[in-house]
Motif scaffolding. Structure first.
Motif, PDB file in Angstrom:
ATOM      1  N   ASP A 271     -14.780  -9.563  32.640  1.00  0.00           N
ATOM      2  CA  ASP A 271     -15.747 -10.014  31.633  1.00  0.00           C
ATOM      3  C   ASP A 271     -15.703  -9.121  30.405  1.00  0.00           C
ATOM      4  O   ASP A 271     -15.786  -9.604  29.271  1.00  0.00           O
ATOM      5  CB  ASP A 271     -17.162 -10.007  32.218  1.00  0.00           C
ATOM      6  CG  ASP A 271     -17.348 -11.070  33.285  1.00  0.00           C
ATOM      7  OD1 ASP A 271     -16.560 -12.040  33.278  1.00  0.00           O
ATOM      8  OD2 ASP A 271     -18.255 -10.922  34.126  1.00  0.00           O
TER       9      ASP A 271
ATOM     10  N   ASP B 211     -12.500  -9.929  28.419  1.00  0.00           N
ATOM     11  CA  ASP B 211     -12.611 -11.227  27.729  1.00  0.00           C
ATOM     12  C   ASP B 211     -13.469 -11.090  26.467  1.00  0.00           C
ATOM     13  O   ASP B 211     -13.124 -11.626  25.405  1.00  0.00           O
ATOM     14  CB  ASP B 211     -13.226 -12.271  28.668  1.00  0.00           C
ATOM     15  CG  ASP B 211     -12.261 -12.703  29.760  1.00  0.00           C
ATOM     16  OD1 ASP B 211     -11.044 -12.439  29.606  1.00  0.00           O
ATOM     17  OD2 ASP B 211     -12.721 -13.284  30.756  1.00  0.00           O
ATOM     18  N   HIS B 212     -14.597 -10.380  26.589  1.00  0.00           N
ATOM     19  CA  HIS B 212     -15.497 -10.269  25.433  1.00  0.00           C
ATOM     20  C   HIS B 212     -14.865  -9.412  24.332  1.00  0.00           C
ATOM     21  O   HIS B 212     -14.976  -9.738  23.137  1.00  0.00           O
ATOM     22  CB  HIS B 212     -16.837  -9.662  25.868  1.00  0.00           C
ATOM     23  CG  HIS B 212     -17.903  -9.776  24.827  1.00  0.00           C
ATOM     24  ND1 HIS B 212     -18.483 -10.967  24.470  1.00  0.00           N
ATOM     25  CD2 HIS B 212     -18.480  -8.831  24.020  1.00  0.00           C
ATOM     26  CE1 HIS B 212     -19.364 -10.771  23.517  1.00  0.00           C
ATOM     27  NE2 HIS B 212     -19.388  -9.486  23.225  1.00  0.00           N
TER      28      HIS B 212
END
Length: 640
Positions: free
Chosen positions: A371, A374-375
């Protein structure tokens, strides 16, 4: 005869009432000796045009109403307080003359130009408040400087050049509840202050030269009250170095000295054996060389193992393909600490390819690696002239590093709130307008790129707006709410100080608009939103409430920063921006403007007024807020 007696009684009472009325007038008028005392005090001042109405032809007070400028009067018509701040006064504070004012309880000469040592304020032992901030007072303060001032509750000496230790007589004041010493050169250890019945309502000794452990009685205060003192330690700052470490250092020194002595003895012993054959000497040197080579091989092997372990912990990931350098190069580059905030520390690393800024985050350990990657890659794809681009990032479970270019011109906050020399100009109106236009465009871009985020920025404030060499703004620390630990974010992020979170514990699509409104107020007024320094949620921003109250009192000219030049023929446009800020800071989310409307209105602003545009804007209907007022509600006056 009865009628005669009644008439006599009536005349008698009328006469008594007349004398009582005269007595009341006499009591409420100022004492002639007080007038002479105030005029004598004025004679020691210079550059005193603000006190032109101090003359013997008028009374200083009419009951509790002050006639002379800078006075507070009590109900008996006596001078209760002197408020001579922001008048540019020079000269001597003649305390001996002021001692003739028996009712005097407060004196304020903040933001003037007085110099020299601290006045002998202890001669005015009945004072409750003393305000000497932002002058040019210097020197050490004597230990007995506050003896006998048992009533003193508020003391502000900040923004001067006082030095030396905090006086013992100051630390002994039992009623003191507000103390401001920040921005001086005080040194030594912080004394144990006498316990106050009501505790501290304000305490700040930041940006001095204090050292040692913070007393336990002050450990529950906010860390911002002590920052800028390199030698301080203990709660609420970093822990002090333990005595065990000091003992270890001493032990190392002792062992080193012993080793040196042993070496000297060994050399003497060797010299005594010069009679030995050359062959034995060569053999000895060969053995030592072999031992040294083996030691070096062991050390190199250990270094290689450590590097491999570090490599397994994470890697530097570049989101911009036009940059490239190794993690080792970044970590070994000459570093300069830029600051330490609520989320971590920032370092400037000098690489051969240019300077970079590395920010360490320790409050991102609740987000998974995928996560987080991805961010960060999503942030890396952003491209806008008013966003500071992310260059690279580094992931480890316990900490994260974000890397971006170094911006040499600093932050907007540093330009708005730096302590200037007399006559040194601040940011002018055209520059401030250019900056706020760039910030609004950058924020609008974030809203478009992150439609799924309720708060696309989350931490919009002046210290997160950097300025390039042309003063074009670059927004920093945006879109980090998804990766920051929630409990930490709610304590420190600006978005969580909004009215909707304070009242309902939820944010909205208009929360960043509120933050932009506070930034507009900060740029127009030059005032720092002090409640941003407090942890946790708070009610509506103090700065917004202050602006609203000043505008409603029709003192709009008092809102604008006196250090802002270039305002000639631009007052109408400044007023429009002030109105936009008020519509952004509407406490009701329903009544607050949408980000698109804010961006459009800001983009329409110009440096100079246009009569046609100004009247059109003024008649633009209801602006959807109790704060959004028409031009008739303003009294506007700004000196260019």
């Amino acid at each position: 005869m009865v009628h005669i007696n009644k008439a006599y009684d009536l005349n008698h009472w009328l006469l008594v009432l007349f004398f009582l009325a005269q007595l009341c007038i006499f009591v409420s008028s100022s004492d002639p000796s007080e007038i002479q005392t105030l005029l004598k005090f004025k004679s020691f001042l210079s550059n005193d045009t603000a006190l032109d109405n101090w003359n013997s032809s008028t009374n200083p007070c009419n009951g509790s109403i002050n006639i002379w400028a800078g006075l507070y009067c009590d109900k008996n018509g006596n001078a209760y307080g002197l408020k001579l701040q922001n008048m540019g006064l020079l000269g001597i504070i003649d305390i001996d003359t002021l001692s003739g004012l028996s009712a005097l309880r407060s004196i304020s000469i903040m933001n003037d130009n007085f110099a020299g040592p601290l006045p002998s304020v202890n001669k005015l032992s009945a004072l409750i408040g003393v305000y000497l901030s932002n002058n040019q007072f210097t020197g050490e303060i004597q230990d007995n400087a506050f003896e006998g001032m048992s009533s003193l509750k508020k003391l502000y000496l900040d923004g001067n050049e006082f030095s030396g230790k905090i006086p013992k007589s100051l630390a002994a004041l039992s009623k003191l509840s507000e103390l401001g010493l920040q921005g001086n050169q005080f040194s030594g250890k912080i004394p144990n202050f006498a316990p106050s019945p009501n505790g501290w309502t304000y305490f700040n000794i930041s940006n001095n030269r204090f050292e040692g452990r913070i007393p336990a009685s002050l450990s529950n205060l906010d860390a911002s009250a002590f920052t800028g003192n390199q030698g301080l330690c203990g709660k609420p700052l970093a822990p002090c170095k333990s005595s065990k470490k000091k003992f270890l250092i001493i032990a190392i020194i002792v062992v080193s000295i012993a080793a040196i002595l042993c070496t000297i003895l060994a050399i003497l012993f060797i010299r005594r054996r010069r009679a030995q054959s050359k062959q034995e000497a060569r053999a000895q040197r060969k053995i030592k060389a072999q031992q040294h080579t083996a030691a070096m091989e062991v050390q190199l092997t250990a270094d290689e193992d450590n590097y491999k372990k570090a490599e397994k912990g994470g890697e530097l990931y570049f989101v911009r393909k036009d940059r490239g350098f190794e993690l080792e190069e970044l970590l070994r580059a000459p570093a300069e600490i830029l600051g330490s905030g609520s989320f971590g520390s920032s370092f400037k690393a000098g690489l051969l390819s240019g300077s970079m800024v590395v920010k360490r985050f320790r409050q991102m350990n609740q987000v998974g690696k995928e996560d987080f990657y991805d961010h960060m890659r999503r942030l890396g794809r952003l491209s806008h002239p008013n966003l500071l681009p992310l260059v690279a990032f580094y992931y480890r479970q316990e900490e994260k590093l974000l890397v971006h270019d170094f911006v040499a011109n600093g932050s907007l906050a540093s330009h708005l709130h730096v302590k200037r020399e007399p006559g040194q100009p601040g940011l002018d109106w055209p520059t401030r307008l250019m900056i706020i236009k760039g910030v609004s465009k950058g924020l609008g871009y974030l809203y478009k790129e992150f439609p799924g985020l309720t708060v696309p920025h989350g931490h919009l404030k002046s210290s997160n707006v950097l300025l390039d060499h042309n003063f074009n703004p670059l927004i920093a620390e945006y879109a980090l709410i998804p990766v920051i630990n929630r409990d930490h974010a709610q304590k420190f992020l600006v978005a969580y100080k909004s009215p909707e979170f304070s009242h309902m514990e939820q944010t909205s699509k208009k929360t960043d608009v509120w933050s932009l409104g506070i930034l507009i107020f900060e740029m127009l007024t030059g005032k720092f939103p002090a409640n941003y320094l407090q942890q946790g949620k708070r009610a509506n921003a103090d700065l917004a409430a202050w602006v609203n109250s000043v505008v409603r009192e029709e003192w709009t000219g008092e809102v604008f920063d006196k250090n802002m030049k270039g305002t000639k023929n631009g007052e109408g446009e400044m007023l429009k921006l002030l109105k936009i800020g008020m519509c952004c800071c509407e406490s009701s989310v329903e009544g607050r403007w949408d980000w698109r409307e804010v961006v459009d209105k800001i983009e329409e602003l110009k440096e100079r007024d246009s009569e046609e545009e100004y009247s059109s804007y003024a008649s633009d209907g209801d602006m959807g807020s109790s704060r959004a007022m028409t031009d008739d509600d303003f009294s506007f006056s700004v000196n260019a």
